[in-house]
Scaffold this motif. Structure first.
Motif, PDB file in Angstrom:
ATOM      1  N   ASP A 504       0.833  -1.215   0.000  1.00 40.84           N
ATOM      2  CA  ASP A 504       0.000   0.000   0.000  1.00 40.84           C
ATOM      3  C   ASP A 504       0.863   1.259   0.000  1.00 40.84           C
ATOM      4  O   ASP A 504       0.491   2.276  -0.603  1.00 40.84           O
ATOM      5  N   ILE A 505       2.017   1.213   0.668  1.00 43.09           N
ATOM      6  CA  ILE A 505       2.952   2.337   0.604  1.00 43.09           C
ATOM      7  C   ILE A 505       3.454   2.505  -0.825  1.00 43.09           C
ATOM      8  O   ILE A 505       3.561   3.626  -1.337  1.00 43.09           O
ATOM      9  N   ARG A 506       3.748   1.393  -1.489  1.00 45.88           N
ATOM     10  CA  ARG A 506       4.139   1.465  -2.903  1.00 45.88           C
ATOM     11  C   ARG A 506       3.034   2.145  -3.721  1.00 45.88           C
ATOM     12  O   ARG A 506       3.318   2.979  -4.598  1.00 45.88           O
ATOM     13  N   SER A 507       1.780   1.799  -3.464  1.00 39.25           N
ATOM     14  CA  SER A 507       0.665   2.422  -4.190  1.00 39.25           C
ATOM     15  C   SER A 507       0.634   3.923  -3.964  1.00 39.25           C
ATOM     16  O   SER A 507       0.331   4.696  -4.883  1.00 39.25           O
ATOM     17  N   LEU A 508       0.945   4.358  -2.745  1.00 35.54           N
ATOM     18  CA  LEU A 508       1.025   5.790  -2.463  1.00 35.54           C
ATOM     19  C   LEU A 508       2.119   6.441  -3.296  1.00 35.54           C
ATOM     20  O   LEU A 508       1.931   7.527  -3.860  1.00 35.54           O
ATOM     21  N   PHE A 509       3.295   5.802  -3.362  1.00 33.15           N
ATOM     22  CA  PHE A 509       4.394   6.331  -4.174  1.00 33.15           C
ATOM     23  C   PHE A 509       3.942   6.531  -5.616  1.00 33.15           C
ATOM     24  O   PHE A 509       4.167   7.592  -6.218  1.00 33.15           O
ATOM     25  N   LEU A 510       3.322   5.496  -6.187  1.00 36.18           N
ATOM     26  CA  LEU A 510       2.930   5.547  -7.597  1.00 36.18           C
ATOM     27  C   LEU A 510       1.891   6.636  -7.858  1.00 36.18           C
ATOM     28  O   LEU A 510       1.879   7.253  -8.925  1.00 36.18           O
ATOM     29  N   GLU A 511       1.020   6.874  -6.869  1.00 34.89           N
ATOM     30  CA  GLU A 511      -0.043   7.858  -7.057  1.00 34.89           C
ATOM     31  C   GLU A 511       0.444   9.283  -6.796  1.00 34.89           C
ATOM     32  O   GLU A 511       0.170  10.195  -7.570  1.00 34.89           O
ATOM     33  N   ILE A 512       1.164   9.490  -5.715  1.00 34.25           N
ATOM     34  CA  ILE A 512       1.532  10.845  -5.301  1.00 34.25           C
ATOM     35  C   ILE A 512       2.607  11.454  -6.201  1.00 34.25           C
ATOM     36  O   ILE A 512       2.602  12.663  -6.448  1.00 34.25           O
ATOM     37  N   PHE A 513       3.514  10.630  -6.717  1.00 36.89           N
ATOM     38  CA  PHE A 513       4.637  11.175  -7.490  1.00 36.89           C
ATOM     39  C   PHE A 513       4.443  11.067  -9.008  1.00 36.89           C
ATOM     40  O   PHE A 513       5.356  11.384  -9.764  1.00 36.89           O
ATOM     41  N   LYS A 514       3.276  10.638  -9.443  1.00 37.73           N
ATOM     42  CA  LYS A 514       3.048  10.525 -10.878  1.00 37.73           C
ATOM     43  C   LYS A 514       2.700  11.887 -11.474  1.00 37.73           C
ATOM     44  O   LYS A 514       2.272  12.813 -10.774  1.00 37.73           O
ATOM     45  N   ASP A 515       2.908  12.008 -12.783  1.00 40.85           N
ATOM     46  CA  ASP A 515       2.492  13.185 -13.574  1.00 40.85           C
ATOM     47  C   ASP A 515       3.209  14.472 -13.200  1.00 40.85           C
ATOM     48  O   ASP A 515       2.715  15.569 -13.468  1.00 40.85           O
ATOM     49  N   PHE A 516       4.379  14.373 -12.576  1.00 41.51           N
ATOM     50  CA  PHE A 516       5.157  15.561 -12.246  1.00 41.51           C
ATOM     51  C   PHE A 516       6.558  15.502 -12.853  1.00 41.51           C
ATOM     52  O   PHE A 516       7.448  16.218 -12.420  1.00 41.51           O
ATOM     53  N   GLY A 517       6.748  14.652 -13.835  1.00 37.43           N
ATOM     54  CA  GLY A 517       8.061  14.537 -14.452  1.00 37.43           C
ATOM     55  C   GLY A 517       9.084  13.899 -13.535  1.00 37.43           C
ATOM     56  O   GLY A 517      10.285  14.146 -13.681  1.00 37.43           O
TER      57      GLY A 517
END
Length: 557
Positions: A504-517
């Motif tokens: 679930d922490i990995r899922s947070l990484f993928l969601e929070i840091f996406k689409d910002f280059g």
């Protein structure tokens, strides 16, 4: 039936009214149950880069009480099921899997999938999702992890890439049933005081010492406490210690921290005992045997063409998801996310020449630091300086590399207070005149014991820190490395460092840091597929392959 209203009035209630009332109360009960058991991931929305979403901190005591009431009922039901040789709704013996296109041959260079059907003790198909699975295919040379799709109806699909011809073992592992994943996400993760320290306060002349209890709390006007506030890293979370009694010991005299492991272990032991049925061996890391245990991948005239026809993009930020992340051939990882390569020492030196690299994270990031120096032939260089293993510097004509451990680490040995540094403390003070930076962050292994909402706020603040640097230095390369599965030596470690929590922490990484280059190096499947037990510190062969993927993102051939 009569209802008394006050002392004088009575009202005759018809049979039809009673039915309506019963239906009303059933509907209310169902709504309350749905609210209680719904995973709390609705906060994951795309927001402006300079705004942190407002995170409403719920009443922990009320919330936990509601949750425990539900899970006490659930645990009782499950304990009864254990006595009857089954646990909860899913039954690992009856649960089955099969190849999606069973009559069709599987050819090297293509994809195939396995369908998993969760079944109960009566062999009835489950009608809900939420189980947590691992799926791999292996032989002596090739190892591949399958990507799981949950259809929320008791059916799951594991997609695999058939990398090379040969016979493979098929392993479908039930990690946790849905009841356990709900417990982890809705009860365990929001729980307070899952990590505490002994803080040692020492006077300047070192003649006075006191040890006090320290932990994380929400911002508040605390009495007789030492409060340490780092709002740019922790937001509304503060580090709080009981204040020393002696007047010579001020709050500034906090010298070291040591995790209070005995207290933490006792708390988790009690929690595990109360919910042991959720982690029963019949539904925890159990291999499903009701299905084909092997598969043969054929070599055909079209196999090579199929493999070469795969469209694999260059390694860059914001890559789309794929059916498979890649595969191992012996100790070499081939990525299907992007065109990674095996980098030579000369190529790496050319890439990092004139750059300043900063690695932020935990001991898994320290492995990256050691691995990169090794790939550069600098593992024994006298120009590498280390400070208690928490900060390492190397500055030479080959590379400038700084590794920094985050504050408030968890471990059995005392650690000097504030030897770690928050990312903003370094990045906000970097020289803007050069802007030749490569930044990698990976704060996860010590955060499984943080309260969920506080860790989410920490990640959003970290993203802001990265973007502030990007604003000053537009060409800075920003990289995030995800968590990975790890070992669990004790029953209690399933609670405070469990793979579902880490996932679930990995899922947070993928969601929070996406689409910002920001380049996201997702190493979950790479580590899961590697042919050795998953540990928090994987063999260096894995670390070298992670670094090759990292270099493929940040270096230009």
């Amino acid at each position: 039936m009569k209802l008394k209203l006050g002392k004088q009035m009575t009202v005759q209630v018809s049979k039809q009214t009673r039915v309506y009332r019963m239906l009303f109360f059933v509907a209310v009960a169902y709504a309350v149950y749905a609210i209680i058991t719904t995973p709390r991931f609705s906060f994951l929305v795309t927001v402006s880069s300079d705004v942190i979403p407002t995170i409403k901190m719920f009443n922990q005591q009320v919330y936990a009480k509601q949750k425990f009431q539900f899970y006490e009922y659930l645990a009782n039901q499950t304990n009864n099921a254990v006595k009857k040789k089954h646990v909860g709704i899913i039954n690992s013996t009856n649960t089955m899997y099969y190849f999606k296109h069973s009559g069709k041959s599987v050819n090297a260079g293509g994809y195939f999938s396995v369908i998993i059907e969760a079944r109960d003790i009566n062999n009835s198909h489950s009608i809900k999702g939420g189980e947590f699975w691992y799926a791999t295919i292996r032989n002596k040379v090739v190892n591949v992890a399958g990507k799981i799709t949950d259809f929320d109806n008791g059916t799951y699909e594991a997609n695999f890439f058939a990398a090379q011809p040969g016979e493979y073992d098929v392993d479908i592992i039930l990690v946790h049933p849905s009841e356990t994943t709900k417990f982890i996400e809705n009860v365990l993760w929001p729980m307070e005081d899952r990590v505490v320290w002994d803080g040692k306060f020492t006077s300047k002349d070192e003649k006075r010492q006191e040890t006090k209890l320290c932990t994380f709390k929400m911002q508040f006007k605390y009495n007789n406490k030492c409060v340490y506030n780092f709002s740019l890293a922790m937001g509304k979370t503060v580090f709080v210690c009981d204040k020393p009694k002696h007047k010579m010991l001020t709050c500034d005299s906090l010298m070291s921290l040591k995790s209070k492991t005995t207290r933490i272990e006792k708390k988790f032991s009690n929690l595990f005992a109360e919910n042991a049925a959720l982690f029963h061996k019949s539904v925890t890391y159990v291999k499903i045997l009701n299905g084909p245990l092997k598969i043969t991948v054929n070599n055909t005239e079209t196999s090579d063409n199929m493999a070469h026809s795969l469209v694999i993009p260059e390694c860059k930020a914001d890559l789309p998801a794929t059916l498979s992340d890649g595969f191992w051939v012996n100790d070499t990882w081939t990525s299907l996310r992007c065109k990674s390569k095996q980098w030579t020492m000369a190529e790496i030196k050319q890439c990092v020449k004139g750059k300043q690299l900063y690695f932020f994270g935990d001991s898994t990031t320290r492995q990256w630091n050691a691995g990169l120096l090794d790939l550069l032939g600098l593992s024994k260089s006298n120009k590498t300086k280390s400070l208690n293993g928490k900060r390492t510097y190397h500055s030479s004509d080959v590379v400038n590399l700084t590794y920094t451990f985050h504050p408030y680490s968890i471990g059995n040995r005392p650690c000097p207070y504030r030897i770690g540094r928050w990312e903003y403390e370094i990045l906000d003070n970097l020289d803007s005149s050069t802007c030749n930076y490569i930044i990698m962050i990976s704060p996860w292994a010590h955060y499984t014991q943080w309260v969920k909402e506080r860790y989410i706020e920490r990640l959003y603040l970290l993203r802001q820190t990265l973007l502030r640097l990007r604003k000053r230095c537009p060409h800075t390369i920003l990289v995030v490395k995800t968590p990975k599965p790890r070992n669990h030596d004790t029953h209690t470690s399933l609670l405070y460092t469990g793979d579902r929590l880490i996932y679930d922490i990995r899922s947070l990484f993928l969601e929070i840091f996406k689409d910002f280059g920001i380049h996201i190096i997702d190493v979950w499947d790479m580590n899961l597929a590697y042919p050795s037990p998953n540990t928090v510190h994987m063999p260096m062969q894995v670390i070298y392959q992670e670094l090759n993927l990292f270099l493929s993102h940040v270096c230009k051939v």
